[in-house]
Motif scaffolding. Structure first.
Motif, PDB file in Angstrom:
ATOM      1  N   GLN A 276       0.843  -1.108  -0.097  1.00 19.42           N
ATOM      2  CA  GLN A 276       0.085  -0.051   0.136  1.00 19.42           C
ATOM      3  C   GLN A 276       0.898   1.318   0.008  1.00 19.42           C
ATOM      4  OE1 GLN A 276      -3.224   0.627  -0.442  1.00 19.42           O
ATOM      5  NE2 GLN A 276      -3.916  -1.786  -0.282  1.00 19.42           N
TER       6      GLN A 276
ATOM      7  N   GLY B  87       0.241   4.349   0.339  1.00 15.36           N
ATOM      8  CA  GLY B  87      -0.144   5.313   1.465  1.00 15.36           C
ATOM      9  C   GLY B  87       0.862   4.651   2.765  1.00 15.36           C
ATOM     10  N   VAL B  88       0.894   3.410   3.124  1.00 10.64           N
ATOM     11  CA  VAL B  88       1.786   2.880   4.370  1.00 10.64           C
ATOM     12  C   VAL B  88       3.312   3.110   4.068  1.00 10.64           C
ATOM     13  CG1 VAL B  88       1.996   1.032   5.751  1.00 10.64           C
ATOM     14  CG2 VAL B  88      -0.272   1.359   4.754  1.00 10.64           C
TER      15      VAL B  88
ATOM     16  N   TYR C 166       5.765   5.279   6.215  1.00 13.01           N
ATOM     17  CA  TYR C 166       7.013   4.608   6.741  1.00 13.01           C
ATOM     18  C   TYR C 166       8.272   5.078   6.589  1.00 13.01           C
ATOM     19  CZ  TYR C 166      10.264   0.653   7.474  1.00 13.01           C
ATOM     20  OH  TYR C 166      11.492  -0.109   7.725  1.00 13.01           O
TER      21      TYR C 166
ATOM     22  N   ILE D 131      -4.274  11.297   1.754  1.00 12.58           N
ATOM     23  CA  ILE D 131      -3.918  10.134   1.339  1.00 12.58           C
ATOM     24  C   ILE D 131      -5.144   9.108   0.993  1.00 12.58           C
ATOM     25  CG2 ILE D 131      -2.486   8.089   1.651  1.00 12.58           C
ATOM     26  CD1 ILE D 131      -0.332   9.750   2.595  1.00 12.58           C
TER      27      ILE D 131
END
Lengths: 209, 209
Positions: free
Chosen positions: A68, A70-71, A75, A98
């Motif tokens: 993903q 967005g993750v 991160y 997002i």
């Protein structure tokens, strides 16, 4: 060899969101080509070993594997200290855009671009459906960017990088981009940044279907 | 009067994600009815005073106003200590499913349900397009839930609440739900929890269009 490995392919704006993070942050990364057009993401093996959701991008960083965009962006902003939020309220604002991007802005535009711009479907009811919704999402972002340089906090953040996934893709979508002048100015602001590169120069694989 | 005010309406599964959080956490909340069918979210005034993205739900908590169900759920898990992640890795996993939900699972299913189930469009190319994609997203979630009780960490989290937005909606979508037995079992697990209520019992407004 870099610390960061990104499973990606040139046609994917979702992958570009992450590749552009690396480019603008000046951070080395390695690509692992995903043969999306050849059906690789639909195979049992890919889903079991890379991503059960069947989607690129996927980031590998040491023993950490993340899917993903967005993750991954969240991160990367944490581990590199670049393009992240500075307060809890700003973090919510970044994540709000997002999510809007994933739900509406990239989602409708990317599918329209694939069907109409790459597969050359011509005008169909599905194309009309997607274009109407993509235009509504573009209008929301254009309105927000009017009088602002970037989406959140007057500097480039991962919210911009997420929304920028498909906006540099060259294929025709039947959308008249002059209708969104604030998005056009924001695109110029991004593409003039040191390190910027076009998606097709940044990621491996074919650029047509 | 509760501390939490939620702009919502009965037909919205995106609003239900948050209303269900309150119900299962046993937390008092007040609703502010959004007249979506009457066009309220498309008005200049609503966009200027409630949500520029033109979407419900919106949460008000003191001076904090938040849109996007994924951000609201994340915020509520922090301020109430309920249904959140326990580690950084788990937090990424939760957000990965919330993004998948917004991009694919809720997104295609909710639109299919609105057009086919509520507006009674009949079979159209757009319905066929949405149903194919909704079924692909259902298959990914069903596969993940096979052998698991919940999406992340073997307990209810906001990832489950996000994905649960539309699964209790009663309208026909032309999808055969018996094809997704792990989702059916997970739905039963959720609806058997203390405090669970159906979306149409939990939020204000009409339940047909």
């Amino acid at each position: 060899m870099s610390d960061f490995k990104l499973h990606c392919f040139a046609l994917s704006g979702n992958c570009y969101k992450v590749a552009l993070f690396f480019a603008l942050a000046g951070i080395e990364w390695d690509s692992i080509f995903v043969d999306y057009l050849g059906g690789e993401t639909r195979t049992e093996q890919w889903r079991e070993t890379v991503n059960e959701q069947g989607e690129a991008p996927v980031l590998e960083h040491g023993q950490t594997k993340i899917s993903q965009s967005g993750v991954i962006l969240d991160y990367l902003s944490e581990v590199t200290g670049r393009f992240g939020a500075q307060t809890a309220a700003e973090r919510r604002d970044v994540m709000r855009w997002i999510l809007f991007d994933n739900h509406k802005f990239t989602s409708y535009y990317a599918t329209l671009r694939f069907i109409y711009g790459l597969q050359k479907s011509g005008e169909t009811p599905v194309v009309e459906f997607l274009r109407l919704r993509a235009k509504a999402a573009y209008a929301v972002v254009d309105e927000h960017l009017t009088g602002r340089a970037f989406m959140v906090g007057e500097r480039l953040t991962i919210a911009d990088l997420s929304l920028a996934g498909y906006v540099f893709m060259p294929e025709d979508t039947g959308i008249e981009h002059s209708a969104y002048p604030a998005i056009a100015a924001w695109k110029d602001r991004i593409s003039n940044m040191p390190g910027w590169r076009h998606p097709y120069d940044l990621m491996p694989g074919p650029t047509s279907v």
